[in-house]
Scaffold this motif. Structure first.
Motif, mmCIF file in Angstrom:
data_model
loop_
_atom_site.group_PDB
_atom_site.id
_atom_site.type_symbol
_atom_site.label_atom_id
_atom_site.label_comp_id
_atom_site.label_asym_id
_atom_site.label_seq_id
_atom_site.Cartn_x
_atom_site.Cartn_y
_atom_site.Cartn_z
ATOM 1 N N TYR A 97 26.071 -25.237 44.834
ATOM 2 C CA TYR A 97 25.896 -24.135 45.773
ATOM 3 C C TYR A 97 24.640 -23.332 45.433
ATOM 4 O O TYR A 97 23.880 -22.924 46.330
ATOM 5 N N SER A 238 23.187 -20.256 58.123
ATOM 6 C CA SER A 238 23.828 -21.214 57.225
ATOM 7 C C SER A 238 25.101 -21.776 57.829
ATOM 8 O O SER A 238 25.602 -22.807 57.390
ATOM 9 N N GLU A 244 30.158 -29.519 53.028
ATOM 10 C CA GLU A 244 30.407 -28.604 51.919
ATOM 11 C C GLU A 244 29.327 -28.699 50.848
ATOM 12 O O GLU A 244 28.960 -27.697 50.240
ATOM 13 N N LYS A 247 26.244 -26.403 51.641
ATOM 14 C CA LYS A 247 26.431 -24.984 51.923
ATOM 15 C C LYS A 247 25.801 -24.128 50.827
ATOM 16 O O LYS A 247 25.660 -24.550 49.685
#
Length: 304
Positions: A97, A238, A244, A247
């Motif tokens: 992330y 975003s 996932e 992100k």
């Protein structure tokens, strides 16, 4: 003997006159009043930041106390620890992330500064058909809220097959109008005679742009960089990324600690810690660049 900028000796009489000119024509009461106003406005603008920082270290019973306390009474690191524990249980790692966020922020900021500075240089130093219309169009886009432009942006990105990719966030950042406006207005203060003399000496357009004009507009460049980083770090675009693994960190924190419209009461402390984590980078960048902006504002540029 001291010499001023014009090469004249500064005598004692002239030094007294300079001090008299520099001294503001204000009484002690006026100084106290201005100081009071500055402190009042400073406290007003600092209140949300101080409250958010203290909330991140409050135990759960202090978060829900009414009336709320500005400062934490029994500070704890439990909220921050719980945030990282919850993040570590996600099947996508925290570092992934973080990498997504840093990549999008850096790529979008660099591209935005490059495109905006090139456009500002052309509009500021050259007159071509449609230049004033183009600048007026950029000014007009400043009036539109970013949420109003989400549907047109989504349709364009869908036609380009950029949905659910990094480019859905990075490429639109190149055309943010604020950086173009700031750079263009600051480039207007650079004398055109400086550009013309460089051309007479045989300098190319790229050399004039990169080695002469850009160093003189460093204050505006740093300011545009702050706006770009702030916009990209918590970019609502975003949401165009669904995978996932692609992100960003702020979006992941928002998903993990609960929806902002229906927050989890048990994770209120974790939510406060997440808000603090998302605030760290923009605030640190602003504090680090503020002194450079003030320093270069005082010494850069040649005025005609």
């Amino acid at each position: 003997m001291q010499i001023d900028r014009q090469g004249y000796a500064i005598t004692k009489k002239r030094r007294r006159n300079l001090r008299a000119v520099r001294k503001p024509n204000r009484s002690l009461g006026g100084d106290i009043f201005i100081w009071f106003i500055l402190v009042l406005f400073g406290a007003f603008f600092a209140f949300p930041l101080v409250f958010a920082i203290n909330n991140a270290f409050k135990p759960l019973n202090e978060i829900f106390i009414f009336p709320p306390n500005l400062f934490v009474i029994n500070p704890t690191m439990g909220n921050v620890q719980d945030l990282f524990i919850i993040m570590s249980r996600s099947w996508v790692t925290f570092t992934r992330y973080l990498f997504n966020t840093v990549f999008i922020t850096v790529a979008g900021t660099v591209g935005h500064l490059f495109v905006a500075s090139l456009g500002a240089y052309a509009v500021s130093k050259y007159e071509f058909p449609g230049s004033k219309f183009f600048f007026g169009l950029i000014i007009t886009t400043l009036m539109f809220n970013q949420f109003v432009m989400q549907i047109p942006n989504f349709l364009i990105l869908a036609q380009l097959n950029w949905i659910d990719t990094y480019w859905a966030v990075v490429i639109p950042a190149f055309g943010m109008p604020m950086g173009f406006f700031l750079l263009k207005q600051f480039m207007d203060t650079v004398p055109i005679s400086l550009v013309e003399s460089a051309k007479i000496d045989g300098a190319s357009e790229w050399l004039i742009y990169s080695r002469i004009v850009m160093p003189l507009v460093k204050p505006a460049l740093l300011t545009a960089m702050i706006f770009a980083v702030q916009g990209l770090w918590n970019n609502p675009q975003s949401l165009l990324i669904h995978t996932e693994q692609l992100k960003t960190l702020p979006l992941a924190i928002t998903q993990i600690i609960g929806s902002p419209h229906a927050p989890n009461v048990a994770r209120a402390g974790v939510n406060a810690a997440g808000i603090l984590v998302m605030m760290v980078v923009p605030i640190s960048l602003f504090v680090g660049a503020q002194s450079n902006i003030l320093k270069t504002m005082a010494s850069s540029g040649i005025k005609e």
